[in-house]
Scaffold this active site. Structure first.
Site, PDB file in Angstrom:
ATOM      1  N   THR A  12      80.383  41.924 -25.585  1.00 49.77           N
ATOM      2  CA  THR A  12      80.706  40.617 -26.159  1.00 49.77           C
ATOM      3  C   THR A  12      81.609  40.732 -27.371  1.00 49.77           C
ATOM      4  OG1 THR A  12      78.626  39.653 -25.385  1.00 49.77           O
ATOM      5  CG2 THR A  12      79.714  38.551 -27.223  1.00 49.77           C
ATOM      6  N   SER A  54      78.199  45.197 -20.774  1.00 51.06           N
ATOM      7  CA  SER A  54      77.184  46.251 -20.816  1.00 51.06           C
ATOM      8  C   SER A  54      76.177  46.159 -19.678  1.00 51.06           C
ATOM      9  CB  SER A  54      76.445  46.249 -22.162  1.00 51.06           C
ATOM     10  OG  SER A  54      75.599  45.122 -22.291  1.00 51.06           O
ATOM     11  N   THR A  85      75.490  43.967 -25.958  1.00 51.74           N
ATOM     12  CA  THR A  85      74.113  43.950 -26.455  1.00 51.74           C
ATOM     13  C   THR A  85      73.063  44.098 -25.351  1.00 51.74           C
ATOM     14  OG1 THR A  85      74.041  41.527 -26.352  1.00 51.74           O
ATOM     15  CG2 THR A  85      74.705  42.534 -28.449  1.00 51.74           C
ATOM     16  N   ASP A  86      73.385  43.751 -24.117  1.00 53.09           N
ATOM     17  CA  ASP A  86      72.345  43.676 -23.088  1.00 53.09           C
ATOM     18  C   ASP A  86      71.704  45.026 -22.792  1.00 53.09           C
ATOM     19  OD1 ASP A  86      72.655  40.977 -22.928  1.00 53.09           O
ATOM     20  OD2 ASP A  86      73.789  40.978 -21.058  1.00 53.09           O
TER      21      ASP A  86
END
Length: 325
Positions: A12, A54, A85-86
């Site tokens: 992101t 990710s 972030t995932d």
């Protein structure tokens, strides 16, 4: 002035809006253009080995990142990885096992909103990560929302808020406030860094749900060499599954008991349903480890050896604060 390698992987933080939704489009050089203040305290080289959401990050990418850092380890004072972030917590955990006893900071960061948006957490997170990488405070960690979290202790606990990550069952290592890094827990690596180059990805995480068909154990066994059973509460196996578990143990599968409860960890010795299976099968358990670190540590341990006792020894040794019991 410290010399830092910025490793961009997409996510992101480096995404732009497209007709099909957010997608990684921003180069590492463009990322740095949004944080010009970084040039006042470090010199930065950039590299972009992958450019992915990710969700698409896999174990081969963890090995790629570890190898990239190993190849450049003596050229830089620290490393910052920009990442979605995932699966950030998985990558941070994996790098904690693939790169051990590092005397240089290996810092992962990301953002909940793209760096080119008017309102974003990306600029602060990237600057904080670069500052921490220059601080001389070493180890594999995540810097996000001013928190510095051990790479094995992070969990993404919010999908939208800026304080997206929580340190589970362990305090933050440090915090970053404007230009100041405050370290709470000292890190003193012993000896030279050790890099590992193998993972066994035949690991399966089976989440127990009431009424689940016992055949799920057989199906999971066909897919894995190591099975993590995510049980209820402090841990235990319902009686209806014991016959299938017997089969997996006889097949030589490594079986680890975990808990679905994020805080405070497992303890198979408390209830009969847990004590019975631990005594009968001598199962490993995760105690206060995160599921992310459990998955990646088992991949790492089985990548180093196929001997059950050696796997047990490797899994039970504390690495980067991952297990305290």
């Amino acid at each position: 002035m410290k010399h830092i390698l910025l490793i961009a992987t997409g996510g992101t933080i480096a995404s732009r809006h497209t007709a099909e939704g957010l997608a990684p489009r921003i180069t590492p050089e463009e990322l740095l253009s949004y944080v010009p203040d970084a040039a006042s305290f470090c010199s930065i080289d950039t590299v972009q080995p992958i450019n992915l959401d990710s969700t698409n990050i896999r174990p081969e990418h963890w090995l790629l990142l570890a190898n990239l850092i190993e190849e450049n380890y003596h050229r830089y004072d620290g490393f910052v990885i920009c990442h979605g972030t995932d699966t950030l917590a998985y990558t941070a955990s994996a790098l904690s096992y693939l790169i051990q006893r590092t005397s240089k900071p290996i810092v992962l960061t990301g953002a909940q909103r793209s760096i080119d948006e008017d309102t974003t957490d990306a600029k602060v997170n990237l600057l904080d990560a670069l500052r921490f990488a220059c601080s001389g405070k070493s180890g594999v960690c995540i810097v996000f929302g001013s928190h510095v979290i051990a790479g094995t202790r992070a969990r993404k606990s919010r999908t939208k808020s800026y304080n997206a990550f929580t340190s589970l069952n362990f305090p933050d290592l440090a915090s970053v406030h404007e230009s100041r890094v405050v370290r709470y827990i000292p890190y003193e690596p012993q000896g030279e860094p050790v890099f590992y180059h193998k993972l066994n990805t035949r690991v399966f995480l089976l989440k127990l749900t009431p009424g689940m068909d016992p055949a799920a154990f057989e199906a999971a066994g066909k897919l894995c060499d190591g099975l993590i059973i995510e049980s209820y509460g402090m841990g235990g196996i319902p009686d209806v599954y014991l016959e299938e578990l017997d089969k997996l143990i006889r097949q030589g599968k490594t079986v680890i008991m975990a808990t679905q409860v994020p805080q405070e960890g497992s303890d198979l010795s408390v209830y009969q349903v847990g004590k019975h299976v631990k005594d009968r099968y001598h199962l490993l358990e995760t105690y206060d480890m995160t599921l992310e670190s459990t998955v990646t540590k088992l991949m790492w341990a089985m990548g180093q050896s196929s001997d059950p006792q050696e796997i047990r020894k490797l899994f039970c040794a504390t690495v980067n604060y991952d297990m305290l019991f």
